[in-house]
Design a protein around this motif. Structure first.
Motif, PDB file in Angstrom:
ATOM      1  N   GLN A 101       0.831  -1.207   0.000  1.00 46.65           N
ATOM      2  CA  GLN A 101       0.000   0.000   0.000  1.00 46.65           C
ATOM      3  C   GLN A 101       0.861   1.250   0.000  1.00 46.65           C
ATOM      4  O   GLN A 101       0.541   2.237  -0.659  1.00 46.65           O
ATOM      5  CB  GLN A 101      -0.927   0.004   1.211  1.00 46.65           C
ATOM      6  N   GLY A 156     -11.001   0.633  16.215  1.00 44.78           N
ATOM      7  CA  GLY A 156     -12.458   0.485  16.271  1.00 44.78           C
ATOM      8  C   GLY A 156     -12.908  -0.177  17.565  1.00 44.78           C
ATOM      9  O   GLY A 156     -13.855   0.272  18.212  1.00 44.78           O
ATOM     10  N   GLN A 157     -12.193  -1.243  17.970  1.00 44.52           N
ATOM     11  CA  GLN A 157     -12.568  -1.982  19.185  1.00 44.52           C
ATOM     12  C   GLN A 157     -12.339  -1.140  20.438  1.00 44.52           C
ATOM     13  O   GLN A 157     -13.067  -1.243  21.407  1.00 44.52           O
ATOM     14  CB  GLN A 157     -11.764  -3.279  19.298  1.00 44.52           C
ATOM     15  N   THR A 181     -15.212   1.387  20.662  1.00 46.23           N
ATOM     16  CA  THR A 181     -16.488   0.838  21.091  1.00 46.23           C
ATOM     17  C   THR A 181     -16.416   0.275  22.508  1.00 46.23           C
ATOM     18  O   THR A 181     -17.417  -0.187  23.034  1.00 46.23           O
ATOM     19  CB  THR A 181     -16.969  -0.288  20.159  1.00 46.23           C
ATOM     20  N   GLN A 204      -5.847   9.589   4.215  1.00 43.90           N
ATOM     21  CA  GLN A 204      -6.768   8.536   3.811  1.00 43.90           C
ATOM     22  C   GLN A 204      -6.412   7.192   4.450  1.00 43.90           C
ATOM     23  O   GLN A 204      -7.271   6.444   4.878  1.00 43.90           O
ATOM     24  CB  GLN A 204      -6.702   8.442   2.284  1.00 43.90           C
ATOM     25  N   LEU A 254     -17.984  -7.029  14.066  1.00 45.05           N
ATOM     26  CA  LEU A 254     -16.875  -6.686  14.945  1.00 45.05           C
ATOM     27  C   LEU A 254     -15.721  -6.000  14.232  1.00 45.05           C
ATOM     28  O   LEU A 254     -14.773  -5.554  14.873  1.00 45.05           O
ATOM     29  CB  LEU A 254     -16.323  -7.959  15.598  1.00 45.05           C
ATOM     30  N   GLY A 255     -15.755  -5.977  12.911  1.00 45.97           N
ATOM     31  CA  GLY A 255     -14.607  -5.469  12.182  1.00 45.97           C
ATOM     32  C   GLY A 255     -13.447  -6.438  12.234  1.00 45.97           C
ATOM     33  O   GLY A 255     -12.290  -6.068  12.192  1.00 45.97           O
ATOM     34  N   ALA A 283     -10.029  -3.194   4.579  1.00 44.13           N
ATOM     35  CA  ALA A 283      -9.231  -2.071   4.084  1.00 44.13           C
ATOM     36  C   ALA A 283     -10.107  -1.153   3.233  1.00 44.13           C
ATOM     37  O   ALA A 283      -9.943   0.064   3.245  1.00 44.13           O
ATOM     38  CB  ALA A 283      -8.045  -2.589   3.273  1.00 44.13           C
ATOM     39  N   GLN A 333     -11.984   0.969   5.553  1.00 43.60           N
ATOM     40  CA  GLN A 333     -11.129   1.918   6.263  1.00 43.60           C
ATOM     41  C   GLN A 333     -10.650   3.054   5.381  1.00 43.60           C
ATOM     42  O   GLN A 333     -10.351   4.134   5.871  1.00 43.60           O
ATOM     43  CB  GLN A 333      -9.943   1.185   6.901  1.00 43.60           C
ATOM     44  N   GLN A 334     -10.573   2.816   4.063  1.00 47.66           N
ATOM     45  CA  GLN A 334     -10.099   3.923   3.238  1.00 47.66           C
ATOM     46  C   GLN A 334     -11.132   5.045   3.180  1.00 47.66           C
ATOM     47  O   GLN A 334     -10.831   6.142   2.751  1.00 47.66           O
ATOM     48  CB  GLN A 334      -9.706   3.438   1.844  1.00 47.66           C
ATOM     49  N   ASN A 344     -15.153   2.232  10.218  1.00 48.47           N
ATOM     50  CA  ASN A 344     -14.731   1.045  10.940  1.00 48.47           C
ATOM     51  C   ASN A 344     -15.924   0.139  11.167  1.00 48.47           C
ATOM     52  O   ASN A 344     -16.825   0.485  11.928  1.00 48.47           O
ATOM     53  CB  ASN A 344     -14.094   1.413  12.271  1.00 48.47           C
ATOM     54  N   PRO A 356     -20.379  -2.649  15.641  1.00 47.69           N
ATOM     55  CA  PRO A 356     -21.720  -2.247  16.088  1.00 47.69           C
ATOM     56  C   PRO A 356     -21.982  -0.760  15.854  1.00 47.69           C
ATOM     57  O   PRO A 356     -23.097  -0.362  15.513  1.00 47.69           O
ATOM     58  CB  PRO A 356     -21.706  -2.555  17.584  1.00 47.69           C
ATOM     59  N   LEU A 357     -20.904   0.056  15.989  1.00 51.56           N
ATOM     60  CA  LEU A 357     -21.077   1.489  15.793  1.00 51.56           C
ATOM     61  C   LEU A 357     -21.527   1.818  14.381  1.00 51.56           C
ATOM     62  O   LEU A 357     -22.376   2.682  14.170  1.00 51.56           O
ATOM     63  CB  LEU A 357     -19.760   2.208  16.078  1.00 51.56           C
TER      64      LEU A 357
END
Lengths: 321, 156, 499
Positions: free
Chosen positions: A44, A211-212, A215, A285, C322-323, C335, C338-339, C343, C346-347
């Motif tokens: 990437q 993310g985890q 949350t 990004q 859960l991602g 990915a 995420q770009q 995410n 649950p959110l």
């Protein structure tokens, strides 16, 4: 006097070379080697560079070549053979430093020409939300009490996560060689092991668990950067009295044996790219932190990291001294 | 014909020998591992399990071979096999020296077609070239996949 | 919001003309790359990521999901027609599917694969809608010892692919296990059996082994016997479509395949290979036509194909809730999220319901598109078999080479392809089954790693393997499956003695 004169003419020559080099770069048909399969971090990075360079018309063309294998050492082995090739750059990073030692690679990073450090990612240690461990001090105390019972989940053996586990145990007064580190293949699997309470703690790049953490399913007990991340309410290890600073950096190197003019051209090209809007947009990004170091500063930094990583791997017992 | 008389199955003996050698290699390689795991089972356990299995199977295949019954297999024609392997060899050599993807698969296509009895080598070379070029353009250009490049590919 | 009205809202997003177009492009691309061995949906999504950044998130995610589902359909086509599984998930399909194609029943085989994929994909997507939050809680409780127990069950089922002689089958399996040792040991970072070749450090690619053994081996075998058997392949013998009997024999395997595929696919380290082989061996045991297995039994296509599509849907459960990416393709989809700064978790369900439910709704649409796309194509695909043999095999070898080198651009990989080709030829010639080699390579390393992880966490205490109810149950199943055939045979002998 002659010294001053010499310095002047040298500086002049260097400037000339840079000017020439910069105009030459716009004609360059650049190859960027990503020593990994498409999709990973190095790939990437290579593709983002490619986009930024072509968008800003800094090169005539840029092509990404994937040479995956063995933490990048397969790509490195091919790259050191491209002596004097001034049109090729290779992406690499922290992980390659360890992989070279672990795989007993016959080639190493002293054989290539460092060009620039580009980005870095902060590492984080997390515990499940219902864990009795509240902060890094608690974890350090648990390590001190019985190092074997504190299990860390993370990525491949000898990678950034493993090295960090070793450093954490060392910094909290435990024996690094006794760390109970369980490598998992892929972030998903280790995340499940942490969420499922199979292991005490997990280590990864901050972005992977962001993310985890947000949350509330995971509790971040410390980040490995020297200062807190902007907008993130997680203390550093340093703040909590644990000497642990480590970032997972990515960089660019050029082929061995290139001329000064070639090196100047590549350095100038990368510098321009890093300062361009297109690259800044890519960083935003992808969520990468800018960690630009120019060639000289990066060369010194790299030397330092090679020694440091080697020491940790030895203390982990992964590399025999 | 011969299948009525009980005879030793030579292939079975070769297989048994190969398995025994393989078991030996796995064990030898296992002894070169220097680092063991701090907790639980180390990296040497699985090679031991595999090598033991290979050794047992080597004995099993040997017993089967001596019981005989391996029926006479008809002789294969070697030439077409060698043609295809030659084609693959050419691909490996060409890509190894940087000759590029398209010429390599052109040769492979023609060699395989010849192995299957076609005698129109020029037409087959042409078809292989078109197929290789189309595949190259589609994957290297549309999907930016890095396929091996030679002088020809650099033209695109 | 209850799932049904949320889904209805999602449908309005997915049915927008632009999004329909993205779904169509996705399934077409997915089918194309799925057909090619070595180039899978993960690689395709990875390569398309930078291109799609400028598109709107819903559109490009819908396209990626289309590629994923399309890849699962495409892989089966080559497996059935030319015995070259496009993905390792289609290995089990090749076993019976190609036999059917050779007997002129390629049409029904492709049809049962397509319809089975549709049925399984649809049921599994419904599963995502209603079961996802619950299933994912179960899935993350699955620890290393439970995976090890699952691998034990999988190992027992391998025997279904052994053919006539158990010794030969085991020989193949152990060759596969040996190949599985090659490369860096994931737990200590040391390398095994690499003989100083750096390309071997990452281990042997499953696709290289499968393509070598199946495609190249098959080509060599056919060409070596050309003077003996004039293989006049009739593309269609009998009906091109499924007969009433085909339907009757297919529907139960479809459902059972879904039951294997969906939950195992939802496990973080479940994958698509294990459910397909579990399904294959189950169908083999349950069939009313055991004599047809090994010669082209339709159940052996219907079950695994349903299982592999259901597992693809299952993978989306941990990803969306859960991602948690649990396969290479899921990691690329993540990915993709995420770009755009999104995410999954649950959110996201709460913040961007139109996006998440639009994606789920588009899965139904992608599935439906694939069905109506693939069924008319069956006739066309089968015609592939009427390409003159020299060109057909030449084309297969060209694409086999391309797939191998695209996945790992290295000469070493091509040399391995050739070596495995010769191995496949010799194994065919001397009646050693081929599938167990590939299964050994897939299962061996996973079983070893999970066992060692479990024991590292328990500090070497083997009791951990039976302490979790899940692993204890699975080990019991494995034991029963191992003993039952012998017990049955003993019982049968006892009865015949009594007679």
């Amino acid at each position: 006097m002659s010294v001053v004169k010499f310095a002047w003419s040298a500086a002049l020559a260097a400037t000339m070379a840079t000017v020439l080099a910069t105009s030459a770069a716009a004609q360059m048909e650049l190859r960027i080697i990503a020593p990994a399969a498409p999709g990973g971090g190095w790939d990437q990075t290579a593709r983002s560079l490619q986009q930024a360079m072509t968008a800003e018309k800094l090169v005539k063309s840029a092509q990404v070549v994937n040479i995956p294998g063995a933490g990048g050492t397969v790509g490195l082995a091919q790259f050191v053979n491209a002596k004097g090739d001034g049109n090729t750059l290779m992406v690499n990073g922290f992980v390659m430093v360890g992989a070279i030692l672990l795989n007993k690679s016959p080639v190493n990073l002293s054989q290539v020409t460092p060009i620039a450090r580009l980005t870095e990612e902060t590492q984080v240690i997390v515990v499940p939300a219902n864990s009795p461990i509240k902060d890094a001090k608690d974890l350090a105390a648990a390590v001190k009490k019985d190092v074997a019972r504190v299990t860390f989940a993370g990525g491949s053996a000898g990678g950034a996560d493993h090295i960090m586990a070793g450093m954490f145990v060392g910094a909290s007064g435990g024996e690094a060689a006794k760390v109970n580190y369980v490598p998992f293949s892929g972030g998903g699997e280790s995340l499940a092991a942490i969420l499922g309470g199979r292991v005490t703690a997990g280590i990864s790049g901050y972005g992977e668990y962001e993310g985890q953490i947000k949350t509330g399913r995971l509790r971040a007990i410390g980040v490995s950067s020297p200062n807190r991340l902007p907008g993130v309410d997680v203390p550093t290890f340093k703040e909590q009295g644990i000497e642990l600073v480590l970032t997972n950096w990515r960089s660019l190197v050029a082929a061995p044996g290139i001329s000064d003019a070639q090196k100047a051209a590549l350095t100038a090209l990368v510098e321009k790219t890093v300062k361009s809007n297109a690259w800044q947009e890519q960083l935003k990004q992808k969520g990468w932190d800018n960690a630009y170091l120019s060639a000289d500063a990066f060369t010194a930094f790299l030397k330092n990291e090679i020694v440091r990583v080697g020491d940790v791997l030895k203390s982990l017992g992964l590399v025999k001294s | 014909m011969q299948s009525q008389t009980r005879r030793v199955d030579r292939v079975g003996i070769v297989v048994a020998a190969l398995l025994a050698v393989l078991a030996g290699v796995v064990i030898w390689d296992m002894t070169t591992l220097t680092i063991s795991q701090t907790y639980g089972v180390g990296p040497k356990a699985m090679p031991i399990v595999v090598a033991s299995g290979l050794a047992l199977l080597s004995i099993g295949n040997l017993v089967l071979a001596f019981r005989g019954g391996g029926e006479e297999r008809e002789q294969p024609t070697m030439l077409p096999i060698l043609l295809i392997l030659g084609g693959l060899g050419a691909v490996i050599a060409l890509i190894g020296i940087g000759g590029g993807f398209i010429p390599a698969v052109t040769i492979l296509f023609a060699a395989t077609a010849a192995a299957f009895g076609r005698r129109a080598i020029l037409i087959d070379l042409a078809i292989g070239f078109v197929l290789g070029t189309a595949a190259y353009l589609m994957f290297a250009k549309l999907l930016s996949l890095s396929l091996p490049m030679g002088p020809l590919e650099r033209l695109f | 919001m209850d799932p049904i009205s949320a889904l209805a809202q999602g449908l309005t997003v997915a049915l927008q003309p632009m999004n329909l177009l993205f779904a169509l492009v996705g399934v077409l691309l997915g089918t194309a790359v799925g057909v090619l061995p070595g180039i899978g949906p993960a690689l395709t999504v990875a390569l398309l990521l930078p291109v799609t950044f400028k598109l709107d998130p819903a559109g490009s995610l819908i396209m990626f999901a289309g590629i994923y589902y399309g890849g699962m359909y495409g892989g089966s086509t080559t497996a059935i027609l030319i015995n070259t599984p496009g993905e390792s998930a289609s290995l089990a399909t090749a076993l019976e599917g190609n036999k059917m194609a050779k007997a002129g029943r390629g049409g029904p085989a492709l049809a049962t694969a397509a319809i089975g994929s549709f049925v399984a994909g649809t049921i599994a997507t419904i599963g995502i809608v209603f079961l996802a939050p619950w299933l994912v809680e179960v899935a993350i409780r699955f620890g290393p010892e439970d995976y090890f127990a699952l691998m034990c069950v999988a190992f027992i089922t391998v025997s279904a692919t052994f053919g006539a002689s158990p010794i030969r089958g085991l020989t193949s399996l152990f060759v596969g296990l040996t190949l599985g040792l090659v490369g860096i040991d994931k737990l200590t970072g040391q390398s095994r059996l690499h003989f100083g070749v750096p390309e071997l450090l990452d281990g042997i690619e499953i696709t290289t082994l499968a393509v070598g053994l199946f495609a190249v081996g098959e080509a060599l075998y056919v060409v070596s016997r050309r003077h003996l058997v004039q293989d006049t392949l009739e593309p269609v013998r009998g009906s091109l479509w499924m007969t009433a009997q085909d339907w009757a024999r297919s529907w139960k395997p479809w459902l059972r395949g879904t039951l294997f595929g969906f939950p195992i696919g939802a496990l973080p380290a479940g994958g698509a290979e294990i459910p397909t082989f579990l399904s294959y061996s189950t169908e083999r045991r349950l069939t009313k036509y055991p004599q047809e297995f090994g010669h082209g039994a339709i159940e052996g296509v219907a079950g695994p194909e349903a299982a592999n599509n259901a597992s693809a849907a299952g993978t989306l459960v941990p990803l969306l809730t859960l991602g948690l990416p649990t396969s290479a393709t899921a990691a690329m989809l993540l990915a993709g999220f995420q770009q755009y700064g999104l995410n999954p978790g649950p959110l996201l369900f709460a913040e961007r319901p139109e996006l998440v439910w639009g994606l789920i709704a588009s899965l139904f649409i992608a599935n439906f598109m694939l069905l109506i796309l693939n069924l008319p194509l069956v006739g066309l695909w089968v015609r592939l078999l009427s390409i003159p043999q020299p060109w057909l095999y030449a084309g297969i070898l060209v694409f086999a080479t391309m797939g191998t080198i695209a996945a790992k651009p290295s000469v070493v990989e091509l040399i391995m392809l050739a070596v495995f080709g010769v191995m496949g030829y010799l194994m065919r010639r001397h009646d050693f089954p081929i599938a167990p080699v590939v299964i050994g390579l897939i299962l061996g390393p996973v079983a070893e790693q999970q066992l060692r992880r479990a024991l590292a966490i328990s500090l070497g205490d083997p009791l951990v393997l039976v302490q979790s109810p899940m692993s204890a149950t699975l080990l019991a199943i494995a034991l029963i499956a191992l003993i039952a055939p012998f017990a049955m045979r003993g019982l049968g002998r006892f009865r015949s003695d009594a007679d």
